[in-house]
Design a protein around this motif. Structure first.
Motif, short mmCIF file in Angstrom:
data_model
loop_
_atom_site.label_atom_id
_atom_site.label_comp_id
_atom_site.label_asym_id
_atom_site.label_seq_id
_atom_site.Cartn_x
_atom_site.Cartn_y
_atom_site.Cartn_z
N GLY A 70 -18.85 -33.97 39.91
CA GLY A 70 -20.35 -33.57 38.94
C GLY A 70 -19.45 -32.44 37.32
O GLY A 70 -20.47 -31.56 37.31
N ALA A 71 -18.59 -31.83 38.21
CA ALA A 71 -18.13 -30.57 37.52
C ALA A 71 -17.32 -31.52 36.18
O ALA A 71 -16.60 -31.86 35.99
N VAL A 72 -17.31 -30.67 35.08
CA VAL A 72 -16.31 -30.57 34.04
C VAL A 72 -15.49 -29.58 33.57
O VAL A 72 -15.90 -28.60 33.39
N PRO A 73 -13.74 -29.96 34.45
CA PRO A 73 -13.36 -28.84 33.68
C PRO A 73 -12.97 -28.80 32.35
O PRO A 73 -12.84 -29.62 31.89
N MET A 74 -12.66 -27.58 31.96
CA MET A 74 -12.35 -26.96 30.57
C MET A 74 -11.00 -26.11 30.41
O MET A 74 -11.07 -25.55 31.42
N SER A 75 -10.71 -25.99 29.94
CA SER A 75 -9.64 -25.52 28.99
C SER A 75 -9.67 -24.86 27.89
O SER A 75 -9.95 -25.81 26.69
N MET A 76 -8.82 -23.90 27.96
CA MET A 76 -9.41 -22.39 26.61
C MET A 76 -8.57 -22.01 26.24
O MET A 76 -7.63 -21.41 27.50
N THR A 77 -8.16 -21.48 24.74
CA THR A 77 -7.04 -20.69 24.41
C THR A 77 -8.26 -18.90 25.13
O THR A 77 -9.01 -19.04 25.50
N THR A 78 -7.18 -17.85 25.22
CA THR A 78 -7.63 -16.38 26.41
C THR A 78 -8.81 -16.35 24.44
O THR A 78 -10.47 -15.99 25.30
N GLU A 79 -8.65 -16.51 23.27
CA GLU A 79 -9.58 -16.08 22.28
C GLU A 79 -11.15 -17.09 22.54
O GLU A 79 -12.15 -16.53 22.23
N GLU A 80 -10.40 -18.77 22.46
CA GLU A 80 -11.77 -19.49 22.96
C GLU A 80 -12.26 -19.11 24.06
O GLU A 80 -14.14 -18.39 24.15
N PHE A 81 -12.14 -18.18 25.48
CA PHE A 81 -12.70 -18.28 25.81
C PHE A 81 -13.75 -16.65 26.16
O PHE A 81 -14.86 -17.24 26.32
N GLU A 82 -13.12 -15.86 25.13
CA GLU A 82 -13.58 -15.21 24.96
C GLU A 82 -14.98 -15.45 24.34
O GLU A 82 -16.06 -15.06 24.23
N LYS A 83 -15.38 -15.96 22.82
CA LYS A 83 -16.24 -16.54 22.13
C LYS A 83 -16.81 -17.47 23.13
O LYS A 83 -17.98 -17.21 23.75
N PHE A 84 -16.57 -18.28 24.28
CA PHE A 84 -17.28 -18.31 24.82
C PHE A 84 -18.20 -17.55 25.73
O PHE A 84 -18.98 -17.83 25.97
N LEU A 85 -17.51 -16.63 26.44
CA LEU A 85 -18.15 -15.61 27.17
C LEU A 85 -19.09 -14.74 26.61
O LEU A 85 -20.05 -14.50 27.52
N ARG A 86 -18.90 -13.96 25.37
CA ARG A 86 -19.54 -14.16 24.57
C ARG A 86 -20.64 -14.25 23.89
O ARG A 86 -21.82 -13.99 23.86
N GLY A 87 -20.95 -15.70 23.45
CA GLY A 87 -22.18 -16.60 23.09
C GLY A 87 -22.76 -16.42 24.71
O GLY A 87 -24.06 -16.62 24.50
N ASP A 88 -22.39 -16.71 26.34
CA ASP A 88 -22.61 -16.96 26.99
C ASP A 88 -24.09 -15.32 27.12
O ASP A 88 -24.89 -15.90 27.95
N ILE A 89 -23.17 -14.49 27.30
CA ILE A 89 -23.95 -13.52 27.24
C ILE A 89 -24.58 -13.17 26.31
O ILE A 89 -25.58 -12.34 27.00
N GLU A 90 -24.96 -13.11 25.63
CA GLU A 90 -25.69 -13.25 24.20
C GLU A 90 -27.07 -14.55 24.70
O GLU A 90 -28.26 -13.40 24.75
N LYS A 91 -26.61 -15.61 25.12
CA LYS A 91 -28.01 -16.62 25.05
C LYS A 91 -28.47 -15.99 26.44
O LYS A 91 -29.74 -16.04 26.55
N TRP A 92 -28.18 -15.31 27.53
CA TRP A 92 -28.58 -14.99 28.74
C TRP A 92 -29.30 -13.77 28.54
O TRP A 92 -30.93 -13.51 28.63
#
Length: 102
Positions: A70-92
């Motif tokens: 049930g996992a969904v593998p994701m691949s990102m550039t380093t810039e995309e991961f930074e944006k994803f991480l910052r968005g998750d931090i803001e959300k929580w």
């Protein structure tokens, strides 16, 4: 199961609605895995690690294994991961602020 917590239905539980479909507007809570390095790690090293991880999560055997779980593998550039991480931090952080009673 009453609901799953992702934006889309789970491949392993396709008949179970998402929390959003079940009536909890805007609800999404999923786990993710990411690789981080210490601040100051040279960009060529970061890029090499990122390329290796992205290649790994695209391997058919990994995709099959994770999909079965049930996992969904994701691949990102380093810039995309930074944006994803910052968005998750803001959300929580917003969730914590809304429910913090101290």
């Amino acid at each position: 199961a009453l609901a799953t917590t992702g934006k889309q239905r789970s491949a392993v539980l396709p008949k179970v609605p998402t929390a959003i479909e079940a009536g909890v507007a805007g609800y999404e809570a999923t786990i993710w895995l990411g690789l981080m390095a210490p601040a100051g790690t040279p960009k060529p090293v970061i890029d090499k690690l990122n390329a290796a991880v992205n290649a790994m999560v695209k391997r058919p055997d990994i995709v099959k294994l994770w999909t079965e779980q049930g996992a969904v593998p994701m691949s990102m550039t380093t810039e995309e991961f930074e944006k994803f991480l910052r968005g998750d931090i803001e959300k929580w952080a917003d969730v914590v602020k809304k429910f913090d009673k101290s």
